[in-house]
Motif scaffolding. Structure first.
Motif, PDB file in Angstrom:
ATOM      1  N   LEU A   1       1.449   6.320  -7.048  1.00 52.38           N
ATOM      2  CA  LEU A   1       0.289   7.125  -7.453  1.00 52.38           C
ATOM      3  C   LEU A   1       0.566   8.618  -7.287  1.00 52.38           C
ATOM      4  CD1 LEU A   1      -2.556   7.055  -8.550  1.00 52.38           C
ATOM      5  CD2 LEU A   1      -3.417   6.818  -6.208  1.00 52.38           C
ATOM      6  N   LYS A   2       1.306   8.990  -6.247  1.00 47.65           N
ATOM      7  CA  LYS A   2       1.681  10.403  -6.052  1.00 47.65           C
ATOM      8  C   LYS A   2       2.518  10.896  -7.230  1.00 47.65           C
ATOM      9  CE  LYS A   2       1.738  10.081  -0.999  1.00 47.65           C
ATOM     10  NZ  LYS A   2       2.608   9.979   0.196  1.00 47.65           N
ATOM     11  N   HIS A   3       3.523  10.111  -7.591  1.00 51.90           N
ATOM     12  CA  HIS A   3       4.380  10.498  -8.727  1.00 51.90           C
ATOM     13  C   HIS A   3       3.573  10.551 -10.022  1.00 51.90           C
ATOM     14  CE1 HIS A   3       8.180  10.628  -6.640  1.00 51.90           C
ATOM     15  NE2 HIS A   3       7.984   9.434  -6.113  1.00 51.90           N
ATOM     16  N   TYR A   4       2.697   9.600 -10.189  1.00 51.95           N
ATOM     17  CA  TYR A   4       1.860   9.557 -11.389  1.00 51.95           C
ATOM     18  C   TYR A   4       0.962  10.784 -11.456  1.00 51.95           C
ATOM     19  CZ  TYR A   4      -1.457   7.835 -14.881  1.00 51.95           C
ATOM     20  OH  TYR A   4      -2.242   7.703 -15.993  1.00 51.95           O
TER      21      TYR A   4
ATOM     22  N   LYS B   1       0.832  -1.203   0.000  1.00 58.16           N
ATOM     23  CA  LYS B   1       0.000   0.000   0.000  1.00 58.16           C
ATOM     24  C   LYS B   1       0.869   1.256   0.000  1.00 58.16           C
ATOM     25  CE  LYS B   1      -4.144  -1.960   2.176  1.00 58.16           C
ATOM     26  NZ  LYS B   1      -4.997  -1.990   3.396  1.00 58.16           N
ATOM     27  N   LYS B   2       1.982   1.214   0.756  1.00 58.17           N
ATOM     28  CA  LYS B   2       2.906   2.349   0.786  1.00 58.17           C
ATOM     29  C   LYS B   2       3.529   2.576  -0.597  1.00 58.17           C
ATOM     30  CE  LYS B   2       4.296   1.720   5.623  1.00 58.17           C
ATOM     31  NZ  LYS B   2       5.432   1.373   6.527  1.00 58.17           N
ATOM     32  N   ILE B   3       3.946   1.477  -1.211  1.00 63.73           N
ATOM     33  CA  ILE B   3       4.560   1.568  -2.547  1.00 63.73           C
ATOM     34  C   ILE B   3       3.550   2.092  -3.553  1.00 63.73           C
ATOM     35  CG2 ILE B   3       5.532   0.216  -4.448  1.00 63.73           C
ATOM     36  CD1 ILE B   3       6.728  -1.650  -2.267  1.00 63.73           C
ATOM     37  N   GLU B   4       2.318   1.556  -3.488  1.00 55.21           N
ATOM     38  CA  GLU B   4       1.269   1.981  -4.410  1.00 55.21           C
ATOM     39  C   GLU B   4       0.954   3.466  -4.232  1.00 55.21           C
ATOM     40  OE1 GLU B   4      -3.356   0.823  -5.645  1.00 55.21           O
ATOM     41  OE2 GLU B   4      -2.333  -0.253  -4.038  1.00 55.21           O
TER      42      GLU B   4
ATOM     43  N   ASN C   1       3.045  13.870 -12.404  1.00 55.25           N
ATOM     44  CA  ASN C   1       3.376  13.833 -13.834  1.00 55.25           C
ATOM     45  C   ASN C   1       2.159  14.175 -14.690  1.00 55.25           C
ATOM     46  OD1 ASN C   1       6.043  13.130 -13.383  1.00 55.25           O
ATOM     47  ND2 ASN C   1       5.642  10.936 -13.463  1.00 55.25           N
ATOM     48  N   LYS C   2       1.013  13.672 -14.298  1.00 59.73           N
ATOM     49  CA  LYS C   2      -0.220  13.930 -15.048  1.00 59.73           C
ATOM     50  C   LYS C   2      -0.605  15.406 -14.958  1.00 59.73           C
ATOM     51  CE  LYS C   2      -4.581  11.490 -15.879  1.00 59.73           C
ATOM     52  NZ  LYS C   2      -4.177  10.972 -17.190  1.00 59.73           N
ATOM     53  N   LEU C   3      -0.381  16.006 -13.790  1.00 59.44           N
ATOM     54  CA  LEU C   3      -0.704  17.413 -13.559  1.00 59.44           C
ATOM     55  C   LEU C   3       0.173  18.342 -14.396  1.00 59.44           C
ATOM     56  CD1 LEU C   3      -2.186  19.607 -11.822  1.00 59.44           C
ATOM     57  CD2 LEU C   3      -0.271  19.394 -10.201  1.00 59.44           C
ATOM     58  N   LEU C   4       1.444  17.961 -14.576  1.00 60.08           N
ATOM     59  CA  LEU C   4       2.415  18.874 -15.175  1.00 60.08           C
ATOM     60  C   LEU C   4       2.837  18.523 -16.604  1.00 60.08           C
ATOM     61  CD1 LEU C   4       4.832  19.230 -12.113  1.00 60.08           C
ATOM     62  CD2 LEU C   4       2.820  20.610 -12.646  1.00 60.08           C
TER      63      LEU C   4
END
Length: 249
Positions: A81-84, A74-77, A87-90
């Motif tokens: 997801l935060k990095h994703y 869950k921590k890894i996921e 990236n999607k935002l920027l």
């Protein structure tokens, strides 16, 4: 399209050339260089086999069902997801030509170019040999021919050309001579720890502001980075109002 080479098969799972390349890409480049041989590739394949065996054994023992494992996943996921999300935002942010030019014009002080010299040299071991070469050049031997014929520096293949350099890139004695010469001037023998140099200054560039075309890509990156930062801060500010946030510092 050629098929990917299969190096090993573990319980039906193929370990391919692509898997080896992926493993190498995750290593520090200097460490990866140590495995660029048939023996090195063999060691990587053996390691990948070992890892696959441990994975199969872990699944068979039900490690993936344990609560500790699920918590770590869950921590890894969440991190992925935060990095994703970032990236999607920027990812769609770019800079127009006008924005880049305006930024450059308003921040020229950021794009100063240091004093630089382009020089060629002929390197020999003894001062007397350098003096003999200078005499031959006085009699008509070109600098490039002399470099090719006598220099012990690899630059001899390019007529002695060392390219352009700024202060701090060459040994002090060489640098002092080069930066105090005029364009087209050829020096007397200059002694350094490497031997004796005959230096020719091919061009000089005074300290100044880099031209727009020279730094366009750098300016573009800065403009995009600033726009990304602005969107990131604006978005997170809105989200702080949307969701419950308490910071205790």
């Amino acid at each position: 399209m050629s098929e990917t080479k299969v190096f090993a098969v573990v319980n039906g799972k193929e370990i391919t050339q692509q898997d080896v390349f992926a493993f190498l890409n995750e290593l520090d480049p200097q460490i990866a260089m140590q495995f660029q041989s048939p023996e090195g590739i063999k060691k990587i394949v053996e390691e990948l086999v070992n890892q696959e065996l441990l994975y199969i054994d872990a699944v068979e023992k039900g490690f993936d069902k344990e609560e500790t494992f699920k918590t770590e996943m869950k921590k890894i996921e969440a991190n992925v997801l935060k990095h994703y999300a970032v990236n999607k935002l920027l990812s769609d942010i770019s800079a127009t030509e006008g924005e880049v030019i305006n930024y450059y014009n308003e921040h020229k002080e950021y794009f100063k170019s240091p004093e630089a010299v382009r020089a060629s040299h002929i390197l020999v071991k003894e001062e007397e040999e350098a003096k003999k070469i200078l005499n031959e050049m006085d009699e008509g031997l070109s600098f490039e021919e002399a470099a090719s014929k006598y220099s012990i520096c690899p630059s001899k293949a390019k007529g002695g050309d060392l390219g352009e350099f700024t202060r701090g890139k060459m040994v002090p004695e060489f640098e002092e001579a080069a930066f105090n010469m005029n364009e087209g001037e050829i020096s007397d023998p200059v002694k350094t720890q490497f031997g004796y140099h005959i230096i020719r200054v091919d061009s000089k560039k005074a300290e100044g502001i880099s031209k727009f075309d020279e730094v366009k890509s750098q300016v573009t990156e800065q403009v995009v980075a600033l726009k990304q930062q602005e969107r990131y801060l604006d978005t997170t500010a809105k989200l702080k109002n949307k969701y419950d946030v308490k910071i205790n510092l």
